[in-house]
Design a protein around this motif. Structure first.
Motif, PDB file in Angstrom:
ATOM      1  N   ALA A 169       0.835  -1.210   0.000  1.00 29.75           N
ATOM      2  CA  ALA A 169       0.000   0.000   0.000  1.00 29.75           C
ATOM      3  C   ALA A 169       0.864   1.252   0.000  1.00 29.75           C
ATOM      4  O   ALA A 169       0.453   2.301  -0.501  1.00 29.75           O
ATOM      5  CB  ALA A 169      -0.929   0.000   1.222  1.00 29.75           C
ATOM      6  N   THR A 170       2.061   1.144   0.561  1.00 28.76           N
ATOM      7  CA  THR A 170       2.984   2.283   0.608  1.00 28.76           C
ATOM      8  C   THR A 170       3.329   2.764  -0.796  1.00 28.76           C
ATOM      9  O   THR A 170       3.389   3.968  -1.067  1.00 28.76           O
ATOM     10  CB  THR A 170       4.286   1.885   1.333  1.00 28.76           C
ATOM     11  N   PHE A 171       3.563   1.830  -1.718  1.00 29.79           N
ATOM     12  CA  PHE A 171       3.912   2.180  -3.105  1.00 29.79           C
ATOM     13  C   PHE A 171       2.813   3.031  -3.725  1.00 29.79           C
ATOM     14  O   PHE A 171       3.084   4.061  -4.356  1.00 29.79           O
ATOM     15  CB  PHE A 171       4.127   0.903  -3.921  1.00 29.79           C
ATOM     16  N   TRP A 172       1.556   2.623  -3.533  1.00 27.73           N
ATOM     17  CA  TRP A 172       0.444   3.344  -4.151  1.00 27.73           C
ATOM     18  C   TRP A 172       0.163   4.658  -3.431  1.00 27.73           C
ATOM     19  O   TRP A 172      -0.350   5.598  -4.044  1.00 27.73           O
ATOM     20  CB  TRP A 172      -0.793   2.449  -4.198  1.00 27.73           C
ATOM     21  N   MET A 173       0.516   4.752  -2.156  1.00 25.68           N
ATOM     22  CA  MET A 173       0.430   6.029  -1.464  1.00 25.68           C
ATOM     23  C   MET A 173       1.395   7.031  -2.101  1.00 25.68           C
ATOM     24  O   MET A 173       1.056   8.203  -2.298  1.00 25.68           O
ATOM     25  CB  MET A 173       0.781   5.865   0.018  1.00 25.68           C
ATOM     26  N   ILE A 174       2.593   6.561  -2.405  1.00 29.63           N
ATOM     27  CA  ILE A 174       3.595   7.429  -3.026  1.00 29.63           C
ATOM     28  C   ILE A 174       3.120   7.883  -4.409  1.00 29.63           C
ATOM     29  O   ILE A 174       3.228   9.063  -4.759  1.00 29.63           O
ATOM     30  CB  ILE A 174       4.946   6.692  -3.132  1.00 29.63           C
ATOM     31  N   VAL A 175       2.578   6.950  -5.202  1.00 31.78           N
ATOM     32  CA  VAL A 175       2.050   7.292  -6.533  1.00 31.78           C
ATOM     33  C   VAL A 175       0.940   8.335  -6.410  1.00 31.78           C
ATOM     34  O   VAL A 175       0.909   9.343  -7.147  1.00 31.78           O
ATOM     35  CB  VAL A 175       1.515   6.034  -7.253  1.00 31.78           C
ATOM     36  N   ALA A 176       0.028   8.118  -5.455  1.00 29.29           N
ATOM     37  CA  ALA A 176      -1.078   9.061  -5.242  1.00 29.29           C
ATOM     38  C   ALA A 176      -0.551  10.419  -4.811  1.00 29.29           C
ATOM     39  O   ALA A 176      -1.102  11.464  -5.193  1.00 29.29           O
ATOM     40  CB  ALA A 176      -2.036   8.506  -4.187  1.00 29.29           C
ATOM     41  N   GLY A 177       0.513  10.427  -4.016  1.00 25.95           N
ATOM     42  CA  GLY A 177       1.110  11.691  -3.588  1.00 25.95           C
ATOM     43  C   GLY A 177       1.653  12.481  -4.757  1.00 25.95           C
ATOM     44  O   GLY A 177       1.419  13.685  -4.871  1.00 25.95           O
ATOM     45  N   PHE A 178       2.365  11.808  -5.645  1.00 26.58           N
ATOM     46  CA  PHE A 178       2.911  12.484  -6.830  1.00 26.58           C
ATOM     47  C   PHE A 178       1.798  13.015  -7.737  1.00 26.58           C
ATOM     48  O   PHE A 178       1.869  14.133  -8.250  1.00 26.58           O
ATOM     49  CB  PHE A 178       3.815  11.534  -7.615  1.00 26.58           C
ATOM     50  N   LEU A 179       0.743  12.216  -7.945  1.00 25.16           N
ATOM     51  CA  LEU A 179      -0.378  12.669  -8.776  1.00 25.16           C
ATOM     52  C   LEU A 179      -1.099  13.848  -8.123  1.00 25.16           C
ATOM     53  O   LEU A 179      -1.493  14.804  -8.795  1.00 25.16           O
ATOM     54  CB  LEU A 179      -1.358  11.523  -9.003  1.00 25.16           C
TER      55      LEU A 179
END
Length: 536
Positions: A165-175
């Protein structure tokens, strides 16, 4: 100032006795249940989960947030990545000399103004006024987002979705950086500035003025009115009662639980917080910014430093932690909902944490001293990076390395999740729970003062900008600080959390429709930077 604070406290103190009696009689739970029965339909609608399979359910509110952020990322040619270092230069003051140039064609005597959707009065003063610096606007907005979501929310995400879930949190942060850029550029472009320099800005203003310029005046008024109602409700609950309630629970726990001197005295903690909040919010955004530009960097540095200490202490496990995060993002095992479930948890908690696309941050950023709206939009895109990519990732790494991602933690509530994070740090730094408690109280305090400003802006839009209306709102806000600390108001807080995410609906409609205006402002500002660099 002291007389104003004393007057507020005299009005607030009777509610402390009321709150104490309510808790003693258990009326808070009855009120909560009745309120939940009356408003449950709204909460269920906002947080409705679309079932995709037996194990996978996705909140519908994530779709406009994620799709909108992705659209803005491409529409603005990856501004969230390409504009990153320019944003840092703006915050550091490298381009402050650009603000001395005249950028608006205004003929005051003949009352002829450039007609680009701005209020003429705003155009007249916008080039040389504002209330706070770029850095102060950034910290004021960050103080509303960096907080319990970074501590409790991340723990819940990795407990349900695993390390991936951490990976997708980072992706969501960048978006989310792209969404923040758009809404905060619009916040400055369409703000109103009173004759005394007080700024009124945010989605209420760019929805009305921006959409009116596009021939959609009626739609703009409706969307702005709906947003104002939601932001007021959100400020009282999610931005106030929830914050002080969670802070008190942790303070009570760290001081001995049932044997604590504060046990059952939430009202007392509430009064103390109300006094501190009252001292700050009386001064408006300038006073709020002066507090947040000291608290926020301090909180973030202390928290990240502690996380780095844990990581360095367990340096031999860092590589494995990153492998777990990456592998878990695409090939999860034994995790609720499989790969899509992991993605949903990551995006959900990131959205809850950084509020990109919700519109709240544009209210704080609109008070900046600048005549280039895009300059503040670029400053704002740093928020999701700091909040989600840095702080949330640090929390997640500590949890993964210390082994606190077990499936039995999947049903944690926010209070339990904070204790889980506290325990993860304590396994390496025994005394850190005390530091974390102080950090949580500061997080809650800074979030409350910033959300009081957000709510007041919505209140002023609906009820007028008079001093009487201003103090009516601030008294109500301080009353809710005391009640939130003393009572069990789960349904009330759930309802106001739903209102915060409901803000996204009118805001996102406006952002998509007004994106071309943002591109114009971006081109104007980048041309000014290019011209400066050429001349230099």
């Amino acid at each position: 100032m002291n007389k104003k604070l004393l007057s507020l406290l005299v009005l607030v103190l009777p509610f402390a006795t009321f709150a104490q009696e309510v808790v003693k009689k258990g009326l808070d739970e009855k009120i909560d249940q009745a309120f939940g029965n009356a408003t449950g339909w709204f909460v269920d609608f906002i947080f409705y989960q679309i079932p995709f399979s037996e194990n996978i359910k996705i909140y519908w509110v994530l779709f406009p947030l994620i799709l909108g952020a992705t659209y803005f990322t491409f529409y603005f040619n990856f501004i969230n990545f390409k504009g990153f270092f320019t944003s840092i230069k703006i915050v550091s003051g490298k381009y402050d000399d650009l603000e001395g140039r005249k950028d608006h064609n205004v003929e005051v005597a003949g009352a002829v103004f450039t007609d680009d959707g701005d209020n003429p009065d705003t155009i007249r003063v916008e080039g040389h006024t504002g209330e706070v610096s770029h850095f102060q606007a950034l910290t004021a907005a960050l103080s509303a987002t960096v907080g319990l979501g970074n501590i409790a929310g991340v723990a819940i995400a990795v407990s349900i979705g695993g390390a991936g879930a951490t990976f997708w949190m980072i992706v969501a942060g960048f978006l989310g950086m792209a969404s923040k850029f758009v809404e905060c550029t619009l916040g400055v472009k369409y703000r109103d500035i009173e004759s005394d320099g007080t700024v009124f800005g945010g989605p209420m203003y760019y929805l009305t003025k921006g959409l009116k310029a596009k021939g959609l005046g009626k739609l703009g008024k409706v969307l702005a009115g709906v947003f104002a109602v939601f932001v007021i409700g959100g400020s009282f609950g999610g931005g106030n009662m929830f914050q002080v309630n969670q802070a008190f629970q942790l303070v009570e726990h760290i001081t001995g639980g049932e044997s604590s001197i504060l046990y059952g005295k939430g009202w007392l903690f509430g009064i103390i917080m109300a006094v501190l909040v009252g001292i700050v919010i009386i001064g408006g955004i300038k006073k709020i910014a002066k507090v947040t530009d000291k608290i926020v960097p301090f909180m973030v540095v202390i928290y990240v430093a502690a996380a780095l200490f844990v990581l360095i202490s367990k340096y031999d496990m860092i590589g494995d932690a990153f492998l777990q995060i990456f592998y878990g993002a695409f090939s999860p095992e034994g995790v609720v909902g499989g790969a899509v479930g992991v993605l949903v948890q990551g995006f959900r908690r990131a959205a809850f944490s950084n509020e990109a696309g919700v519109g709240s941050a544009s209210i704080a950023h609109s008070a900046v001293k600048t005549k280039y709206p895009a300059s503040e939009g670029m400053v704002a895109l740093l928020e999701p990076f700091i909040d989600t990519v840095v702080v949330c990732t640090m929390t997640a790494l500590v949890l993964v390395i210390t082994g606190n991602v077990a499936a039995e933690n999947a049903s944690l509530n926010d209070a339990q999740a904070i204790l889980l994070t506290s325990g993860a740090f304590a396994s390496v730094i025994s005394w850190f729970p005390y530091v974390l408690t102080i950090a949580v109280v500061l997080f809650a305090f800074s979030t409350m003062i910033s959300w009081s400003y957000y709510g007041f802006q919505g209140w002023a839009y609906l009820f007028g900008r008079t001093k009487k209306m201003e103090y009516a709102y601030k008294i109500l806000f301080l009353v809710f600080v005391v009640i939130g600390s003393a009572a069990s108001l789960g349904s009330v807080i759930g309802f106001s959390d739903a209102m915060i995410f409901a803000m996204m609906v009118p805001n996102m409609i406006g952002l998509v429709l007004l994106a071309p205006k943002v591109k114009e402002e971006l081109n104007k500002y980048m041309a000014a930077i290019k011209s400066r660099n050429t001349q230099g």
